[in-house]
Design a protein around this motif. Structure first.
Motif, PDB file in Angstrom:
ATOM      1  N   PHE A 184     -19.303  10.115  -7.551  1.00  0.00           N
ATOM      2  CA  PHE A 184     -18.352  10.232  -6.167  1.00  0.00           C
ATOM      3  C   PHE A 184     -19.266  11.943  -5.180  1.00  0.00           C
ATOM      4  O   PHE A 184     -19.873  11.372  -4.561  1.00  0.00           O
ATOM      5  N   PHE A 185     -20.546  12.554  -6.214  1.00  0.00           N
ATOM      6  CA  PHE A 185     -21.047  13.481  -5.712  1.00  0.00           C
ATOM      7  C   PHE A 185     -22.333  13.237  -5.101  1.00  0.00           C
ATOM      8  O   PHE A 185     -22.235  13.393  -3.834  1.00  0.00           O
ATOM      9  N   ALA A 186     -22.489  11.797  -5.684  1.00  0.00           N
ATOM     10  CA  ALA A 186     -23.735  11.512  -4.885  1.00  0.00           C
ATOM     11  C   ALA A 186     -23.344  10.208  -3.007  1.00  0.00           C
ATOM     12  O   ALA A 186     -23.654  10.404  -2.585  1.00  0.00           O
ATOM     13  N   LEU A 187     -21.819   9.594  -4.554  1.00  0.00           N
ATOM     14  CA  LEU A 187     -21.393   9.340  -2.384  1.00  0.00           C
ATOM     15  C   LEU A 187     -21.158  10.409  -1.611  1.00  0.00           C
ATOM     16  O   LEU A 187     -21.526  10.131  -0.121  1.00  0.00           O
ATOM     17  N   LEU A 188     -20.698  11.261  -1.614  1.00  0.00           N
ATOM     18  CA  LEU A 188     -20.046  12.015  -0.586  1.00  0.00           C
ATOM     19  C   LEU A 188     -21.391  12.510  -0.268  1.00  0.00           C
ATOM     20  O   LEU A 188     -21.469  12.970   0.996  1.00  0.00           O
ATOM     21  N   ARG A 189     -23.092  13.041  -0.626  1.00  0.00           N
ATOM     22  CA  ARG A 189     -24.045  13.517   0.419  1.00  0.00           C
ATOM     23  C   ARG A 189     -24.384  11.746   0.762  1.00  0.00           C
ATOM     24  O   ARG A 189     -25.290  12.599   1.435  1.00  0.00           O
ATOM     25  N   ALA A 190     -24.747  11.010   0.286  1.00  0.00           N
ATOM     26  CA  ALA A 190     -25.406  10.020   0.863  1.00  0.00           C
ATOM     27  C   ALA A 190     -25.333   9.631   1.794  1.00  0.00           C
ATOM     28  O   ALA A 190     -25.841   9.361   3.105  1.00  0.00           O
ATOM     29  N   PRO A 191     -23.912   9.256   2.370  1.00  0.00           N
ATOM     30  CA  PRO A 191     -23.895   8.920   3.898  1.00  0.00           C
ATOM     31  C   PRO A 191     -24.132   9.827   5.503  1.00  0.00           C
ATOM     32  O   PRO A 191     -25.093   9.756   6.118  1.00  0.00           O
ATOM     33  N   LEU A 192     -25.069  11.458   4.267  1.00  0.00           N
ATOM     34  CA  LEU A 192     -25.772  12.470   5.444  1.00  0.00           C
ATOM     35  C   LEU A 192     -26.968  12.107   5.276  1.00  0.00           C
ATOM     36  O   LEU A 192     -28.038  12.560   6.633  1.00  0.00           O
ATOM     37  N   PHE A 193     -27.903  11.573   4.296  1.00  0.00           N
ATOM     38  CA  PHE A 193     -28.993  11.708   3.876  1.00  0.00           C
ATOM     39  C   PHE A 193     -29.675  10.073   3.864  1.00  0.00           C
ATOM     40  O   PHE A 193     -30.257   9.885   3.786  1.00  0.00           O
ATOM     41  N   GLY A 194     -28.532   8.923   3.160  1.00  0.00           N
ATOM     42  CA  GLY A 194     -29.422   7.772   2.643  1.00  0.00           C
ATOM     43  C   GLY A 194     -28.871   6.595   2.204  1.00  0.00           C
ATOM     44  O   GLY A 194     -28.493   7.017   1.490  1.00  0.00           O
TER      45      GLY A 194
END
Length: 291
Positions: A241-251
């Motif tokens: 979930f943490f990766a999904l939370l950050r992914a839209p901002l980075f890739g």
């Protein structure tokens, strides 16, 4: 001759010395260990591949159904990067233990033979044909999509062209509307349906990651667990979930096996299927999954 003797000095005549006690290193070492464990949990392993399946099951048929939605996801927390690859349901491949069949039948045949084995069978079919190691699967029963979307308060989709029975423009969909959009056959062939599925998934992710939706997340999680069969362990949940939370901002990238990567084919039994062109597909797999 008498020797001179030093006069005896009292203890209170000595100058006191300042002694600085060394702080123990134990706390510092413990802090480094905890930090290393924290970083290892959220950023390792470097890549996790997950197979997402959508099965049009029903209470009448039970879990028997074909996985008309097939998405192979890769999560790289360190970047962070999330990639979604749509696989056509009619792709003609070798299904382990069955033979040449559409890839969407791997779940069905295994589930019919042994209840609860379909997800692992679908993973095996993808691994054998695509050469990509898959760690986990998550299968959503499409009827359960209604409760997930309703728990979120609906989703908003922006369509650049007519899709899923809807005209171009912005649309707010409740659970029933989202299911109708996913099932709509006016999108034409596999490729149109894959585009519609990706549109809906991105809308769901966008809505769930909005701070205004976070209060509803407990209800969403309950609805999701009731609608999904998965082998993802609970301890993996926060890091993914943490990766999904950050992914839209980075890739975050959505790709698909396109028309140019397959050849339409009619089997001896008259079935309309798609033969994979592996020379065209492999570069895409290398780009997304490091294969």
């Amino acid at each position: 001759m008498l020797e001179a003797t030093q006069p005896t000095r009292r203890l209170d005549q000595f100058q006191p010395m300042q002694v600085t006690a060394r702080k123990p290193k134990r706390r510092r070492v413990r802090g480094y260990i905890l930090l290393a464990l924290f970083l290892a949990y959220f950023f390792a392993p470097l890549r996790t591949n997950i197979l997402f399946l959508g099965a049009d099951t029903s209470p009448e048929r039970g879990n028997l159904g074909r996985t008309d939605t097939i998405l192979l996801a890769t999560v790289v927390p360190l970047k962070p990067y999330v990639g979604l690859l749509s696989i056509p349901r009619d792709l003609w491949v070798t299904v382990p233990g069955v033979g040449e069949q559409r890839i969407n039948t791997a779940y069905f045949y295994s589930e019919a033979n042994q209840a609860g084995s379909g997800g692992e069978a679908a993973m095996s079919a993808v691994e054998e044909n695509f050469g990509v190691s898959v760690s986990y699967y998550a299968l959503i029963h499409m009827q359960g999509l209604i409760s997930v979307v309703d728990a979120l308060g609906g989703v908003d989709v922006m369509l650049e062209s007519p899709m899923g029975g809807l005209p171009a423009g912005s649309h707010h969909l409740d659970g029933t509307g989202a299911l109708a959009f996913a099932r709509d056959r006016s999108m034409g062939d596999d490729f149109g349906r894959m585009a519609g599925t990706q549109t809906l998934i991105m809308a769901l992710l966008k809505k769930s990651l909005q701070p205004s939706s976070w209060l509803a997340l407990p209800q969403v999680i309950v609805a999701f667990t009731q609608a999904v069969d998965t082998n993802i362990p609970l301890w993996q949940g926060p890091r993914l979930f943490f990766a999904l939370l950050r992914a839209p901002l980075f890739g975050m990238e959505t790709r698909a096996i396109t028309r140019e990567m397959v050849t339409p084919f009619t089997t001896a039994g008259g079935a309309q299927v798609l033969l994979p062109n592996w020379d065209a597909i492999r570069p895409l797999l290398q780009e997304m999954f490091g294969r």
